[in-house]
Motif scaffolding. Structure first.
Motif, mmCIF file in Angstrom:
data_model
loop_
_atom_site.group_PDB
_atom_site.id
_atom_site.type_symbol
_atom_site.label_atom_id
_atom_site.label_comp_id
_atom_site.label_asym_id
_atom_site.label_seq_id
_atom_site.Cartn_x
_atom_site.Cartn_y
_atom_site.Cartn_z
ATOM 1 N N ALA A 37 4.992 13.669 1.324
ATOM 2 C CA ALA A 37 5.050 14.972 1.260
ATOM 3 C C ALA A 37 5.116 15.674 2.980
ATOM 4 O O ALA A 37 5.138 16.826 3.017
ATOM 5 C CB ALA A 37 3.448 15.517 0.843
ATOM 6 N N THR A 38 5.351 14.837 4.013
ATOM 7 C CA THR A 38 5.449 15.539 5.333
ATOM 8 C C THR A 38 6.484 14.497 5.983
ATOM 9 O O THR A 38 6.610 13.476 5.458
ATOM 10 C CB THR A 38 3.873 15.384 5.928
ATOM 11 N N GLU A 39 6.996 15.180 6.919
ATOM 12 C CA GLU A 39 8.196 14.446 7.603
ATOM 13 C C GLU A 39 7.292 13.524 8.457
ATOM 14 O O GLU A 39 8.041 12.174 8.677
ATOM 15 C CB GLU A 39 8.632 15.381 8.573
ATOM 16 N N ASP A 40 6.270 13.566 8.890
ATOM 17 C CA ASP A 40 5.712 12.246 9.698
ATOM 18 C C ASP A 40 5.438 11.104 8.710
ATOM 19 O O ASP A 40 5.470 10.004 9.326
ATOM 20 C CB ASP A 40 4.099 12.913 10.326
ATOM 21 N N ALA A 41 5.079 11.468 7.433
ATOM 22 C CA ALA A 41 4.470 10.313 6.548
ATOM 23 C C ALA A 41 6.058 9.761 6.337
ATOM 24 O O ALA A 41 5.955 8.068 6.259
ATOM 25 C CB ALA A 41 3.781 10.727 5.329
ATOM 26 N N ALA A 42 7.055 10.144 6.306
ATOM 27 C CA ALA A 42 8.020 9.583 5.811
ATOM 28 C C ALA A 42 8.714 8.795 7.109
ATOM 29 O O ALA A 42 9.308 7.570 6.938
ATOM 30 C CB ALA A 42 9.382 10.684 5.709
ATOM 31 N N ARG A 43 8.658 9.436 8.204
ATOM 32 C CA ARG A 43 9.022 8.657 9.436
ATOM 33 C C ARG A 43 8.239 7.224 9.698
ATOM 34 O O ARG A 43 8.720 6.104 10.178
ATOM 35 C CB ARG A 43 9.223 9.640 10.708
ATOM 36 N N SER A 44 6.876 7.596 9.428
ATOM 37 C CA SER A 44 6.149 6.339 9.559
ATOM 38 C C SER A 44 6.526 5.078 8.750
ATOM 39 O O SER A 44 6.481 4.102 9.031
ATOM 40 C CB SER A 44 4.452 6.711 9.274
ATOM 41 N N ALA A 45 6.864 5.691 7.434
ATOM 42 C CA ALA A 45 7.391 4.723 6.421
ATOM 43 C C ALA A 45 8.484 3.899 6.786
ATOM 44 O O ALA A 45 8.714 2.810 6.783
ATOM 45 C CB ALA A 45 7.602 5.384 5.054
#
Length: 252
Positions: free
Chosen positions: A232-240
């Motif tokens: 849902a967020t860019e930060d969550a995607a980059r952390s993944a």
């Protein structure tokens, strides 16, 4: 006889209605709404915001007319204006509404009214301010956006993908979207010998809001196959992406 703006105006400058509701009300009261081009009405079906203002007024010997400018902001940042003529010069003195797509048609209709030509007019040009929504951040395309959202969420394999509430909102309200690739740190994939891609799927909703989903495509799987995850967020995607690169082949 001139009249002040407050007397002539028949609706507030800022309406709580949605753009669609305002259009429906305008067309519902106009006697000639059937004459408007279908193309114009179709463009306004996907508007983001609207603004109405008094353009001019003429009051004389018990007869009066006002003209109003109604402007809608479209998803591509352009604007469409309809001109409304309101008068009581018909049979019985009842209030009548007419709507036109350009100012020349409005002038021609106004000239046909039985009002004295030598009576001074009250003219009030009002600049249109479309404050409810700014210009969209993306170059959206209205092309099967709800279906695109459905396919994107269906192919997501991560357990923490966006939930049913967000999916329902997209399937119900998304009418345009844009896909762009985002780039992270170049060494992320190289240090693990993997491939990573990050995409932003931006959706434009019917109430003017913009909502993005972030898709991660990678090969950090046990057999090296491509895997899709959605966040849902860019930060969550980059952390993944960081977690996958640090422990390739694991499922999180």
């Amino acid at each position: 006889m001139s009249v002040p703006y407050e007397t002539a105006a028949h609706e507030p400058a800022e309406s709580p209605e949605s753009p669609e509701e305002h259009l429906e009300r305008l067309l519902g009261r106009a006697l000639n709404s059937f004459e408007l081009p279908d193309e114009t009405i179709g463009m306004l079906d996907c508007s983001l915001a609207h603004d109405s203002s008094l353009h001019s007024a003429h009051h004389s010997a018990g007869l009066h007319r006002e003209t109003y400018r109604h402007t809608w902001l479209l998803a591509d940042g352009s604007a469409v204006t309809l001109w409304e003529l309101v008068h009581n010069t018909g049979p019985g003195g009842h209030l009548e509404h007419e709507v036109y797509v350009d100012e020349e048609e409005l002038r021609a209709a106004t000239a046909r009214l039985p009002l004295p030509v030598d009576t001074p007019e009250f003219e009030l040009p009002v600049p249109v301010s479309l404050s409810p929504a700014g210009e969209p951040r993306h170059a959206y395309r209205p092309d099967g956006s709800a279906d695109h959202a459905r396919r994107l969420l269906r192919r997501a394999e991560n357990a923490d993908r966006p939930g049913a509430d967000l999916e329902s909102l997209l399937l119900r309200s998304a009418f345009a979207h844009e896909i762009t690739q985002s780039f992270g740190r170049p060494g992320l994939a190289a240090r693990a010998g993997l491939t990573f891609s990050l995409y932003e799927h931006a959706f434009l909703l019917r109430d003017g809001r913009e909502l993005s989903l972030w898709e991660v495509e990678h090969t950090a799987t046990p057999d090296g196959r491509h895997m899709c995850e959605v966040y849902a967020t860019e930060d969550a995607a980059r952390s993944a992406m960081e977690r996958r690169a640090a422990a390739p082949g694991r499922q999180h």
